[in-house]
Design an enzyme around this catalytic site. Structure first.
Site, PDB file in Angstrom:
ATOM      1  N   LYS A   7      36.237  44.003  34.456  1.00  0.00           N
ATOM      2  CA  LYS A   7      37.147  42.878  34.711  1.00  0.00           C
ATOM      3  C   LYS A   7      37.286  42.015  33.454  1.00  0.00           C
ATOM      4  CE  LYS A   7      36.138  43.281  39.564  1.00  0.00           C
ATOM      5  NZ  LYS A   7      35.280  42.936  40.693  1.00  0.00           N
TER       6      LYS A   7
ATOM      7  N   GLN B 180      31.135  38.374  42.438  1.00  0.00           N
ATOM      8  CA  GLN B 180      30.984  39.830  42.573  1.00  0.00           C
ATOM      9  C   GLN B 180      30.124  40.158  43.795  1.00  0.00           C
ATOM     10  OE1 GLN B 180      32.565  42.191  40.593  1.00  0.00           O
ATOM     11  NE2 GLN B 180      31.789  43.621  42.105  1.00  0.00           N
TER      12      GLN B 180
ATOM     13  N   ASP C  47      40.290  36.646  44.479  1.00  0.00           N
ATOM     14  CA  ASP C  47      39.912  37.840  45.241  1.00  0.00           C
ATOM     15  C   ASP C  47      40.556  37.833  46.633  1.00  0.00           C
ATOM     16  OD1 ASP C  47      38.470  39.875  44.165  1.00  0.00           O
ATOM     17  OD2 ASP C  47      36.500  38.956  44.492  1.00  0.00           O
TER      18      ASP C  47
END
Ligand code: NDP
Length: 281
Positions: A47, A91, A114
């Site tokens: 990322k 994460q 997200d």
């Protein structure tokens, strides 16, 4: 037809890079990594690399595996209050001792690139999406790019996770497909899968989807990231057999995965553009 997510992601990233330059913005994405799980570390690195490529700054917050829920919440709150940070990505999975729900809910919805915050999931399910989880959004981009019609089609999504299956179903529903969500308790799964014009598999089992579970001419989207008995990376779908029957199929690797990251970059840019917070120097 092979649905080439890798090539499409390259194209989208190039376009995004230009858009970011044209906007004169330098957005920042913050990642929060707890512990040292090698797969999570690799995803975070990928990322950050994508950020660098398109002109997004990245900030990596790393906490030890022993971090408490309070410590993770404190890190998220600092990022929420940091005007330079457009997007926050925690994460997952977090270590078992950390309350994942509380952490996800702590991320400001406006920075939730997200799309996992209940506010954003609620907006998606009410048919007015804001930030949408990157994997299913990336799949919708693939379908659109290849001119795959969703309206009126039978779509079957196998898997009901919050990050993939559920939002995938909501997106397909919003795009006027008739959607069935299947999971481990579904009965007669192969018969339901054979009804699918669009079949999305997000299970996490190598070679689970065999040719006899797929309707002739179906569009098959393989979300799975698994390893076969030889340790080779593969999806949920028996690609070689199913590609003979499907009209279109995503490969693994090179299908859904790259589009997930491209979509994360697009979401971060969107968050930066909407960010009304101005830093006082
Ligand atoms: P989860 O483990 O959270 O969910 C798996 C889902 O599959 C569950 O809903 C489960 O049902 C269902 N399932 C498991 N076994 C069966 C079965 N035998 N029959 C029917 N349904 C079954 O995984 P994720 O959704 O997070 O991920 C799924 C896969 O996609 C994984 O391989 C993951 O690595 C990959 N992935 C790939 C991404 C990418 O960018 N390419 C991004 C995210 C994930 P139940 O709810 O009943 O347990």
């Amino acid at each position: 037809m092979i649905l080439d997510g890798k090539a499409l992601s390259e194209k989208r990233l190039e376009i995004l890079k230009e858009q970011i330059e044209d906007a004169g913005l330098y957005p920042h994405l913050a990642t929060v990594l707890v512990g040292q799980d090698p797969a999570s570390q690799m995803y975070v690195r990928m990322k950050h690399r994508a950020c660098e490529r398109v002109g997004i700054g990245s900030v990596g917050i790393e906490l030890p595996a022993e971090a408490t829920t309070q410590e993770v919440l404190a890190a998220v709150n600092r990022l929420n209050n940091d005007c330079d940070i457009a997007g926050i990505l925690v994460q997952l999975p977090l270590p078992a001792r950390v309350d994942t729900e509380r952490v996800i809910e702590a991320v400001l919805p406006a920075k939730d690139v997200d799309g996992f915050h209940p506010t954003n999931l609620g907006k998606l399910f009410s048919g007015h999406p804001a930030f949408v989880p990157c994997t299913p959004q990336g799949i919708m981009t693939i379908l659109a790019e290849y001119g795959i019609e969703t309206e009126g089609k039978n779509a079957v999504v196998v898997g009901r996770s919050v990050d993939v299956g559920r939002p995938m179903a909501a997106l397909l529903l919003n795009a006027n497909a008739t959607v069935t969500i299947c999971h481990s308790k579904t009965q007669n799964l192969p018969a339901i899968m054979r009804q699918a014009d669009i079949l999305v598999s997000a299970i996490g089992r190598a070679n689970f989807v065999r040719a006899d579970m797929v309707k002739e001419g179906a569009v098959v989207v393989d979300v799975g990231i698994n390893h076969d008995e030889n340790g080779k990376l593969c999806g949920d779908v028996d690609f070689e057999a199913v590609k003979e029957k499907a009209s279109a199929i995503t490969p693994v690797p090179g299908g859904v995965g790259p589009m997930t990251i491209a979509t994360l970059m697009e979401n971060t840019f969107r968050a930066a553009r909407a960010n009304s917070c101005t830093r006082v120097l």
